[in-house]
Design a protein around this motif. Structure first.
Motif, PDB file in Angstrom:
ATOM      1  N   TYR A 169      -7.498  -1.478   1.282  1.00 57.11           N
ATOM      2  CA  TYR A 169      -8.263  -0.714   2.310  1.00 57.11           C
ATOM      3  C   TYR A 169      -9.552  -1.453   2.713  1.00 57.11           C
ATOM      4  O   TYR A 169     -10.623  -1.194   2.413  1.00 57.11           O
ATOM      5  CB  TYR A 169      -8.617   0.754   1.891  1.00 57.11           C
ATOM      6  CG  TYR A 169      -7.572   1.633   1.404  1.00 57.11           C
ATOM      7  CD1 TYR A 169      -6.608   2.359   2.135  1.00 57.11           C
ATOM      8  CD2 TYR A 169      -7.141   1.694   0.112  1.00 57.11           C
ATOM      9  CE1 TYR A 169      -5.578   3.001   1.742  1.00 57.11           C
ATOM     10  CE2 TYR A 169      -6.349   2.327  -0.497  1.00 57.11           C
ATOM     11  CZ  TYR A 169      -5.476   3.134   0.263  1.00 57.11           C
ATOM     12  OH  TYR A 169      -4.474   3.900  -0.228  1.00 57.11           O
TER      13      TYR A 169
ATOM     14  N   GLY B 154     -10.404  -2.978  -2.212  1.00 58.33           N
ATOM     15  CA  GLY B 154     -10.818  -3.681  -1.176  1.00 58.33           C
ATOM     16  C   GLY B 154      -9.901  -4.482  -0.275  1.00 58.33           C
ATOM     17  O   GLY B 154      -9.744  -4.573   0.812  1.00 58.33           O
TER      18      GLY B 154
ATOM     19  N   ARG C  87       0.759  -1.227  -0.036  1.00 54.71           N
ATOM     20  CA  ARG C  87      -0.142   0.078   0.001  1.00 54.71           C
ATOM     21  C   ARG C  87       0.903   1.162  -0.066  1.00 54.71           C
ATOM     22  O   ARG C  87       0.462   2.254  -0.652  1.00 54.71           O
ATOM     23  CB  ARG C  87      -0.936  -0.131   1.075  1.00 54.71           C
ATOM     24  CG  ARG C  87      -1.868   1.155   1.095  1.00 54.71           C
ATOM     25  CD  ARG C  87      -2.446   1.465   2.623  1.00 54.71           C
ATOM     26  NE  ARG C  87      -3.128   0.149   3.057  1.00 54.71           N
ATOM     27  CZ  ARG C  87      -2.755  -0.529   4.250  1.00 54.71           C
ATOM     28  NH1 ARG C  87      -1.820  -0.043   4.666  1.00 54.71           N
ATOM     29  NH2 ARG C  87      -3.450  -1.833   4.737  1.00 54.71           N
TER      30      ARG C  87
ATOM     31  N   GLU D  83     -12.757  -2.153  -7.635  1.00 57.03           N
ATOM     32  CA  GLU D  83     -13.208  -2.004  -6.293  1.00 57.03           C
ATOM     33  C   GLU D  83     -12.621  -3.184  -5.550  1.00 57.03           C
ATOM     34  O   GLU D  83     -12.242  -3.122  -4.149  1.00 57.03           O
ATOM     35  CB  GLU D  83     -14.750  -2.379  -6.156  1.00 57.03           C
ATOM     36  CG  GLU D  83     -15.393  -3.368  -6.875  1.00 57.03           C
ATOM     37  CD  GLU D  83     -16.770  -3.451  -6.606  1.00 57.03           C
ATOM     38  OE1 GLU D  83     -17.398  -2.945  -5.940  1.00 57.03           O
ATOM     39  OE2 GLU D  83     -17.295  -4.041  -7.457  1.00 57.03           O
TER      40      GLU D  83
ATOM     41  N   GLY E 171     -12.478  -2.702   4.423  1.00 56.85           N
ATOM     42  CA  GLY E 171     -13.700  -1.958   5.150  1.00 56.85           C
ATOM     43  C   GLY E 171     -13.773  -0.643   4.803  1.00 56.85           C
ATOM     44  O   GLY E 171     -14.677  -0.009   5.614  1.00 56.85           O
ATOM     45  N   THR E 172     -13.131  -0.005   3.781  1.00 60.98           N
ATOM     46  CA  THR E 172     -13.339   1.178   3.589  1.00 60.98           C
ATOM     47  C   THR E 172     -14.013   1.389   1.954  1.00 60.98           C
ATOM     48  O   THR E 172     -13.667   0.447   1.217  1.00 60.98           O
ATOM     49  CB  THR E 172     -12.061   2.076   3.152  1.00 60.98           C
ATOM     50  OG1 THR E 172     -11.361   2.093   4.528  1.00 60.98           O
ATOM     51  CG2 THR E 172     -12.237   3.413   2.657  1.00 60.98           C
ATOM     52  N   ASP E 173     -15.050   1.846   2.020  1.00 63.21           N
ATOM     53  CA  ASP E 173     -15.882   2.202   0.738  1.00 63.21           C
ATOM     54  C   ASP E 173     -14.775   2.446  -0.384  1.00 63.21           C
ATOM     55  O   ASP E 173     -13.930   3.430  -0.259  1.00 63.21           O
ATOM     56  CB  ASP E 173     -16.780   3.258   0.931  1.00 63.21           C
ATOM     57  CG  ASP E 173     -17.950   3.258  -0.664  1.00 63.21           C
ATOM     58  OD1 ASP E 173     -17.191   3.953  -1.340  1.00 63.21           O
ATOM     59  OD2 ASP E 173     -18.726   2.713  -0.594  1.00 63.21           O
TER      60      ASP E 173
ATOM     61  N   THR F 240      -9.614   9.803  -1.701  1.00 66.19           N
ATOM     62  CA  THR F 240      -8.291  10.181  -0.827  1.00 66.19           C
ATOM     63  C   THR F 240      -7.223   9.960  -2.041  1.00 66.19           C
ATOM     64  O   THR F 240      -6.438  11.198  -2.111  1.00 66.19           O
ATOM     65  CB  THR F 240      -8.184   9.140   0.222  1.00 66.19           C
ATOM     66  OG1 THR F 240      -9.134   9.306   1.123  1.00 66.19           O
ATOM     67  CG2 THR F 240      -6.740   9.362   0.738  1.00 66.19           C
TER      68      THR F 240
ATOM     69  N   ASP G  76     -14.644   6.155  -1.411  1.00 68.18           N
ATOM     70  CA  ASP G  76     -14.031   7.075  -0.481  1.00 68.18           C
ATOM     71  C   ASP G  76     -12.590   6.884  -0.536  1.00 68.18           C
ATOM     72  O   ASP G  76     -12.037   7.858  -0.503  1.00 68.18           O
ATOM     73  CB  ASP G  76     -14.269   6.527   0.995  1.00 68.18           C
ATOM     74  CG  ASP G  76     -15.970   6.976   1.375  1.00 68.18           C
ATOM     75  OD1 ASP G  76     -16.507   7.975   0.489  1.00 68.18           O
ATOM     76  OD2 ASP G  76     -16.438   6.379   2.214  1.00 68.18           O
ATOM     77  N   ALA G  77     -12.156   5.730  -0.812  1.00 65.22           N
ATOM     78  CA  ALA G  77     -10.576   5.421  -0.950  1.00 65.22           C
ATOM     79  C   ALA G  77     -10.052   6.212  -2.423  1.00 65.22           C
ATOM     80  O   ALA G  77      -8.793   7.013  -2.243  1.00 65.22           O
ATOM     81  CB  ALA G  77     -10.235   3.915  -1.107  1.00 65.22           C
TER      82      ALA G  77
ATOM     83  N   GLU H 111       0.577   3.866  -2.955  1.00 66.63           N
ATOM     84  CA  GLU H 111       0.253   5.401  -2.574  1.00 66.63           C
ATOM     85  C   GLU H 111       1.342   6.464  -3.262  1.00 66.63           C
ATOM     86  O   GLU H 111       0.808   7.444  -3.545  1.00 66.63           O
ATOM     87  CB  GLU H 111      -0.020   5.546  -1.306  1.00 66.63           C
ATOM     88  CG  GLU H 111      -1.109   4.815  -0.659  1.00 66.63           C
ATOM     89  CD  GLU H 111      -1.277   5.005   0.704  1.00 66.63           C
ATOM     90  OE1 GLU H 111      -2.384   4.699   1.453  1.00 66.63           O
ATOM     91  OE2 GLU H 111      -0.541   5.266   1.454  1.00 66.63           O
TER      92      GLU H 111
END
Length: 229
Positions: free
Chosen positions: A187, A184, A163, A180, A189-191, A198, A194-195, A167
């Motif tokens: 991240y 998943g 990760r 997706e 548990g993160t939508d 960011t 939303d990721a 990034e």
């Protein structure tokens, strides 16, 4: 326009009724082939051995007008991804991949590129990933940089390390395409949208999240907005 694609070209070893068969592939190589079939003349910077499987891949690329600049892997074998079919018909992969590119080879190929695309195993697997990261960082601002962080847990089981590298690469990119499922894994548990939001604040102009049969979501950079396709 000069397109340079950076990443693995390999052979998928696919089971059939009587054993297995070899099919050329690799996510970045597929991008190069598609560009070639659309009438461009892309360059693929990759790793291929001088063996039968390497010849198979080279022939497949040449048939679509792809220029190949390849380093020979330390193993002396062209990389493979053996497909393993589960009881439910789902596929998993067993990889035999070596990824190490000379920095000079990549710098020479990308120096005058208009578009540089990289992704998948080549961006996370040491030692070649460091060279790819340096090339994307150098290309930022002089070429359009495209990045496809195709998650490969079998190759990079340490999600935190993977990760962090991904990034950094997102920050060098102008365009990011990610599924997706990939988000998943990076991240949990993160939508995924939303990721992507960011990510869109860290450098790219566009982050595209693919949703399988549900289409895709496009997140644009700051000030970001979301569009569904």
């Amino acid at each position: 326009m000069r397109f340079v694609i950076v990443g693995e070209a390999l052979v998928d070893v696919v089971p059939d009724g009587s054993g297995t068969r070899d099919l050329p592939g690799g996510s970045p190589a597929n991008v190069a082939v598609t560009l070639g079939r659309l009438g461009h003349r892309p360059t693929l910077v990759t790793s291929l051995a001088d063996d039968a499987r390497g010849s198979l891949v080279r022939g497949w690329l040449a048939a679509s007008g792809v220029e190949v600049r390849a380093a020979v892997p330390a193993t002396g074998r062209t990389s493979t991804a053996a497909v393993v079919l589960g009881a439910d018909g789902g596929a998993t992969y067993e990889f035999d991949v070596a990824w190490d590119l000379p920095a000079a080879l990549l710098a020479d190929a990308t120096g005058d590129a208009d578009v540089v695309h990289a992704g998948s195993i080549a961006t996370v697997l040491a030692p070649g990933a460091d060279v790819v990261e340096a090339a994307l960082r150098a290309a930022r601002g002089s070429a359009l940089v495209s990045f496809d962080p195709n998650a490969r847990p079998a190759i990079t089981p340490d999600v935190d390390e993977a990760r962090a590298r991904v990034e950094r690469l997102v920050g060098y990119a102008d365009v990011v395409k990610v599924s997706e499922e990939d988000l998943g894994w990076y991240y949990p548990g993160t939508d995924p949208v939303d990721a992507a939001r960011t990510w869109a604040t860290s450098g790219p102009a566009v982050v595209v999240v693919t949703l399988g049969g549900d289409g895709a979501v496009v997140v644009r950079g700051t000030p970001w907005c979301v569009s569904r396709a």
